[in-house]
Write a protein that holds these residues in place. Structure first.
Motif, PDB file in Angstrom:
ATOM      1  N   CYS A   1      45.812  88.698  74.582  1.00  0.00           N
ATOM      2  CA  CYS A   1      45.390  89.185  73.314  1.00  0.00           C
ATOM      3  C   CYS A   1      44.817  90.738  73.725  1.00  0.00           C
ATOM      4  O   CYS A   1      45.556  90.907  73.374  1.00  0.00           O
ATOM      5  CB  CYS A   1      43.956  88.649  73.781  1.00  0.00           C
ATOM      6  SG  CYS A   1      43.327  87.144  73.274  1.00  0.00           S
TER       7      CYS A   1
ATOM      8  N   THR B   1      44.155  86.489  65.501  1.00  0.00           N
ATOM      9  CA  THR B   1      44.448  85.831  64.536  1.00  0.00           C
ATOM     10  C   THR B   1      42.324  85.409  64.541  1.00  0.00           C
ATOM     11  O   THR B   1      41.565  85.251  65.292  1.00  0.00           O
ATOM     12  CB  THR B   1      44.343  84.635  64.079  1.00  0.00           C
ATOM     13  OG1 THR B   1      44.251  83.497  65.227  1.00  0.00           O
ATOM     14  CG2 THR B   1      46.213  84.463  64.294  1.00  0.00           C
ATOM     15  N   ASP B   2      41.549  85.032  63.564  1.00  0.00           N
ATOM     16  CA  ASP B   2      40.463  84.507  63.722  1.00  0.00           C
ATOM     17  C   ASP B   2      40.011  83.548  64.407  1.00  0.00           C
ATOM     18  O   ASP B   2      38.883  83.270  64.926  1.00  0.00           O
ATOM     19  CB  ASP B   2      39.383  84.404  62.154  1.00  0.00           C
ATOM     20  CG  ASP B   2      39.646  85.586  60.985  1.00  0.00           C
ATOM     21  OD1 ASP B   2      39.814  86.885  61.984  1.00  0.00           O
ATOM     22  OD2 ASP B   2      39.444  85.166  59.880  1.00  0.00           O
ATOM     23  N   GLU B   3      40.995  82.491  64.564  1.00  0.00           N
ATOM     24  CA  GLU B   3      40.951  81.374  65.832  1.00  0.00           C
ATOM     25  C   GLU B   3      40.695  82.031  66.862  1.00  0.00           C
ATOM     26  O   GLU B   3      39.863  80.901  67.710  1.00  0.00           O
ATOM     27  CB  GLU B   3      41.596  80.532  65.030  1.00  0.00           C
ATOM     28  CG  GLU B   3      41.795  79.620  64.076  1.00  0.00           C
ATOM     29  CD  GLU B   3      42.597  80.105  62.902  1.00  0.00           C
ATOM     30  OE1 GLU B   3      42.578  81.635  62.998  1.00  0.00           O
ATOM     31  OE2 GLU B   3      41.185  80.261  61.559  1.00  0.00           O
ATOM     32  N   THR B   4      41.439  82.922  66.815  1.00  0.00           N
ATOM     33  CA  THR B   4      41.582  83.178  68.325  1.00  0.00           C
ATOM     34  C   THR B   4      40.417  83.715  68.918  1.00  0.00           C
ATOM     35  O   THR B   4      39.939  83.685  69.768  1.00  0.00           O
ATOM     36  CB  THR B   4      43.080  84.763  68.377  1.00  0.00           C
ATOM     37  OG1 THR B   4      44.315  83.978  68.025  1.00  0.00           O
ATOM     38  CG2 THR B   4      43.115  84.925  69.945  1.00  0.00           C
TER      39      THR B   4
ATOM     40  N   ALA C   1      36.922  83.148  67.273  1.00  0.00           N
ATOM     41  CA  ALA C   1      35.969  82.684  68.106  1.00  0.00           C
ATOM     42  C   ALA C   1      36.151  81.813  69.312  1.00  0.00           C
ATOM     43  O   ALA C   1      35.828  81.229  70.100  1.00  0.00           O
ATOM     44  CB  ALA C   1      35.957  81.710  67.041  1.00  0.00           C
ATOM     45  N   ALA C   2      37.823  81.439  69.463  1.00  0.00           N
ATOM     46  CA  ALA C   2      37.740  80.961  71.122  1.00  0.00           C
ATOM     47  C   ALA C   2      37.497  81.762  72.330  1.00  0.00           C
ATOM     48  O   ALA C   2      37.225  81.503  73.163  1.00  0.00           O
ATOM     49  CB  ALA C   2      39.649  80.156  71.226  1.00  0.00           C
TER      50      ALA C   2
ATOM     51  N   ARG D   1      35.281  84.444  72.168  1.00  0.00           N
ATOM     52  CA  ARG D   1      33.745  84.332  71.751  1.00  0.00           C
ATOM     53  C   ARG D   1      33.545  83.560  72.763  1.00  0.00           C
ATOM     54  O   ARG D   1      32.619  83.324  73.381  1.00  0.00           O
ATOM     55  CB  ARG D   1      33.149  84.623  70.370  1.00  0.00           C
ATOM     56  CG  ARG D   1      32.401  84.153  69.974  1.00  0.00           C
ATOM     57  CD  ARG D   1      31.239  85.694  69.584  1.00  0.00           C
ATOM     58  NE  ARG D   1      32.075  84.675  68.088  1.00  0.00           N
ATOM     59  CZ  ARG D   1      31.721  85.331  66.661  1.00  0.00           C
ATOM     60  NH1 ARG D   1      31.055  86.267  66.853  1.00  0.00           N
ATOM     61  NH2 ARG D   1      32.078  84.375  65.818  1.00  0.00           N
TER      62      ARG D   1
END
Length: 368
Positions: free
Chosen positions: A301, A308-311, A313-314, A316
């Motif tokens: 990252c 992405t938004d999924e990244t 969330a992961a 976090r």
């Protein structure tokens, strides 16, 4: 577990109402109303006006005012009025920093509205002008930030300060501007060099945020009041610690905050590849625990991989599971305690001490 477990670190009840906020708002309005008009610069000036009045915590002028009061500055009188006018400079300096920072970070929004470079780029596209809309937006935003910086100097030197007070204030004002830019440069270098150490991240926080958010505003206010060297030193130590804690809180809010409240998307630092102390702690803990997959995900990252938004969330979830979020919370508590101890050593006005403690608590324990 926090090192300050058992201590009450909640935001204390606010002191009795004080009229600085309304006086400062009037000073801001007066400053904008009296600016020389130049048609070619009206659009630039309009963006500054809109951004400054769009919100913000006014934390820098508040700390400076209570630095003035801590050192014996009075609430009323010509000197107090001139000091309030001078502190408009801090809000304009902040405007410069925000506009330029958004260009560097490619941030799309600021305080719930399009960032300045995005607003100018959008106008370029709507008008079907020649050339690159993005380049036009960036160039216009640079000029907006430059004008805000020029106006910041104007606000300080035309406030009506006595010559001796202005001379005392000039050194912290110079240092603050240089430190702000040096911190931003270190931030750029850290991203380019992929520097991920906690030490490097904290150094950026100390220069980029702590110095011009809390430490130097306090120094400026105290200098205007003619504070002795020992008082200035205590206030600066207090400001440095609280300022770094303020940045650490920003880092947490940026990862686990609510974008509807903050006006900026969650995970913005992650998308920009920022080497924050939070990420440095996360990578170090994942590596030490042998969770190499998690460490690689976090490092990717910061290395320019799509986020992405999924990244977000992961990442976090990983930072919470690794204890990195708790570790930053603990460091915030340690810095807050250290800063308050320095403030308690200062021989200052007790009402000012109470207000400074309240400002510090709001800065380091806020949720937005």
């Amino acid at each position: 577990m926090s090192l300050l477990a058992g201590m009450d670190t909640r935001t204390p009840s606010p002191p009795a109402p004080e009229e600085f906020a309304s006086r400062f708002a009037t000073a801001l309005d007066d400053f904008f109303r009296t600016r020389p008009r130049l048609d070619a610069a009206d659009e630039l000036a309009g963006e500054i006006h809109a951004l400054v009045l769009a919100g913000g915590k006014r934390i820098r002028p508040a700390f400076a005012w209570w630095g003035w009061r801590a050192a014996g500055g009075q609430v009323r009188g010509d000197a107090a009025d001139a000091t309030v006018r001078a502190l408009v400079a801090l809000e304009l300096l902040q405007c410069c920093a925000l506009v330029h920072d958004d260009v560097m970070d490619r941030s799309a929004t600021r305080r719930g509205r399009p960032a300045v470079h995005e607003a100018f780029a959008a106008r370029h596209r709507r008008s079907r002008w020649a050339g690159s809309a993005r380049h036009h937006g960036d160039c216009a935003a640079i000029l907006v930030g430059d004008l805000a910086l020029a106006w910041a100097d104007d606000a300080l030197v035309t406030a009506g300060l006595p010559a001796a007070a202005l001379a005392r204030a000039w050194r912290p004002w110079q240092e603050m501007r240089i430190e702000m830019m040096a911190g931003q440069h270190l931030d750029l270098l850290a991203t380019a060099r992929r520097e991920g150490s906690l030490e490097a991240a904290l150094r950026v926080a100390a220069l980029k945020t702590a110095a011009y958010t809390v430490e130097r505003p306090l120094h400026l206010g105290a200098a205007l009041a003619g504070a002795p060297a020992d008082v200035v030193e205590c206030l600066r130590v207090f400001g440095r610690d609280v300022g770094v804690a303020f940045q650490l809180r920003d880092d947490l809010i940026g990862m686990v905050g609510d974008s509807a409240v903050t006006g900026k998307p969650v995970g913005g630092d992650l998308r920009e590849g920022k080497r924050t102390p939070l990420m440095a702690i996360g990578i170090a803990r994942a590596t030490a625990a042998g969770e190499h997959g998690t460490a690689r995900m976090l490092a990717r990252c910061l290395g320019g991989a799509p986020v992405t938004d999924e990244t977000v969330a992961a990442v976090r979830a990983a930072l919470v599971d690794l204890g990195a979020v708790d570790a930053v919370e603990e460091h915030i508590d340690v810095l807050a305690a250290s800063g308050l101890a320095a403030l308690d050593r200062a021989d200052i006005d007790e009402e000012a001490r109470t207000h400074l403690k309240h400002l510090a608590a709001k800065a380091v324990h806020r949720h937005v």
